[in-house]
Design a protein around this motif. Structure first.
Motif, mmCIF file in Angstrom:
data_model
loop_
_atom_site.group_PDB
_atom_site.id
_atom_site.type_symbol
_atom_site.label_atom_id
_atom_site.label_comp_id
_atom_site.label_asym_id
_atom_site.label_seq_id
_atom_site.Cartn_x
_atom_site.Cartn_y
_atom_site.Cartn_z
ATOM 1 N N SER A 83 -19.640 27.224 -26.858
ATOM 2 C CA SER A 83 -19.485 26.133 -25.916
ATOM 3 C C SER A 83 -20.785 25.925 -25.148
ATOM 4 C CB SER A 83 -18.356 26.463 -24.937
ATOM 5 O OG SER A 83 -18.281 25.478 -23.939
ATOM 6 N N ASP A 84 -21.082 24.676 -24.890
ATOM 7 C CA ASP A 84 -22.248 24.366 -24.075
ATOM 8 C C ASP A 84 -21.829 24.097 -22.631
ATOM 9 O OD1 ASP A 84 -20.958 21.956 -24.384
ATOM 10 O OD2 ASP A 84 -22.777 20.815 -24.869
ATOM 11 N N THR A 86 -21.099 24.453 -18.792
ATOM 12 C CA THR A 86 -21.775 25.135 -17.679
ATOM 13 C C THR A 86 -20.787 26.094 -17.019
ATOM 14 O OG1 THR A 86 -21.116 23.492 -16.044
ATOM 15 C CG2 THR A 86 -23.179 23.064 -17.256
ATOM 16 N N ALA A 87 -21.303 26.959 -16.174
ATOM 17 C CA ALA A 87 -20.435 27.901 -15.454
ATOM 18 C C ALA A 87 -19.420 27.143 -14.598
ATOM 19 C CB ALA A 87 -21.278 28.839 -14.593
ATOM 20 N N VAL A 88 -19.840 26.052 -13.986
ATOM 21 C CA VAL A 88 -18.945 25.239 -13.161
ATOM 22 C C VAL A 88 -17.847 24.616 -14.024
ATOM 23 C CG1 VAL A 88 -18.814 23.168 -11.707
ATOM 24 C CG2 VAL A 88 -20.702 24.781 -11.404
ATOM 25 N N GLU A 89 -18.234 24.089 -15.196
ATOM 26 C CA GLU A 89 -17.244 23.500 -16.103
ATOM 27 C C GLU A 89 -16.254 24.554 -16.594
ATOM 28 O OE1 GLU A 89 -19.264 19.723 -18.363
ATOM 29 O OE2 GLU A 89 -19.939 21.723 -18.960
ATOM 30 N N LYS A 90 -16.760 25.747 -16.895
ATOM 31 C CA LYS A 90 -15.877 26.820 -17.341
ATOM 32 C C LYS A 90 -14.878 27.195 -16.249
ATOM 33 C CE LYS A 90 -18.997 28.852 -20.749
ATOM 34 N NZ LYS A 90 -19.826 30.005 -21.126
ATOM 35 N N GLU A 91 -15.338 27.226 -15.020
ATOM 36 C CA GLU A 91 -14.446 27.544 -13.901
ATOM 37 C C GLU A 91 -13.385 26.446 -13.731
ATOM 38 O OE1 GLU A 91 -14.559 28.264 -9.085
ATOM 39 O OE2 GLU A 91 -16.422 28.481 -10.220
ATOM 40 N N GLU A 94 -10.879 26.757 -16.489
ATOM 41 C CA GLU A 94 -9.972 27.878 -16.214
ATOM 42 C C GLU A 94 -8.927 27.483 -15.173
ATOM 43 O OE1 GLU A 94 -8.158 31.522 -16.495
ATOM 44 O OE2 GLU A 94 -9.709 30.723 -17.809
#
Length: 154
Positions: A83-84, A86-91, A94
């Motif tokens: 996945s590309d 970002t950490a913010v998108e992953k959060e 979730e």
């Protein structure tokens, strides 16, 4: 020749027996049952559309676009895909996933309630769905019923 005759008779018997079995299966589904299934099917579709709108709202409220959420979800579900995000998108992904999982029991309850409001049980609905899926004639009968219902609604 005798062996060929036995094989032909066996084939004929199998064909006739199979045809009778298919006819018997179709006869087991009355027009009343099929109409009831069509009504339940329509109600389930309406509830699914409503639930999808609620899920879209959760995704968007978290600050993600639905397409982006689906891209991240696809990568999460497939270990061979990276996945590309970002950490913010992953959060955000979730958080959305947790909210959607919490919504799931209520969505199922509403769907079953809507289905059963038509007078058919979940078990009977699933049983009819299998019969319809396996029988093209039943599929055609259902399609005709659904088309008539749609014409009446418009």
């Amino acid at each position: 020749m005798f062996k060929t005759l036995k094989i032909n008779i066996l084939f004929l018997f199998t064909f006739v027996f199979g045809s009778i079995t298919l006819l018997a299966q179709e006869e087991q589904v009355s027009d009343k049952q099929l109409h009831q299934f069509a009504e339940a099917f329509t109600e389930v579709q309406l509830q699914n559309q409503k639930s999808q709108q609620e899920m879209i709202a959760v995704i968007e409220d978290e600050g993600l676009e639905v397409v982006r959420f689906n891209e991240i979800q696809k990568a999460v579900m497939n270990p061979n895909e990276t996945s590309d995000a970002t950490a913010v998108e992953k959060e955000k992904h979730e958080n959305v996933t947790i909210k959607l999982e919490k919504m799931q029991p209520e969505i199922e309850r509403k769907t079953i309630a809507r289905l059963e409001s038509t007078g058919i049980s979940l078990k009977d609905y699933e049983s009819l769905a299998v019969k319809i899926q396996e029988n093209q004639s039943l599929q055609q009968r259902l399609k005709t019923i659904l088309m008539k219902r749609q014409d009446q609604d418009h």
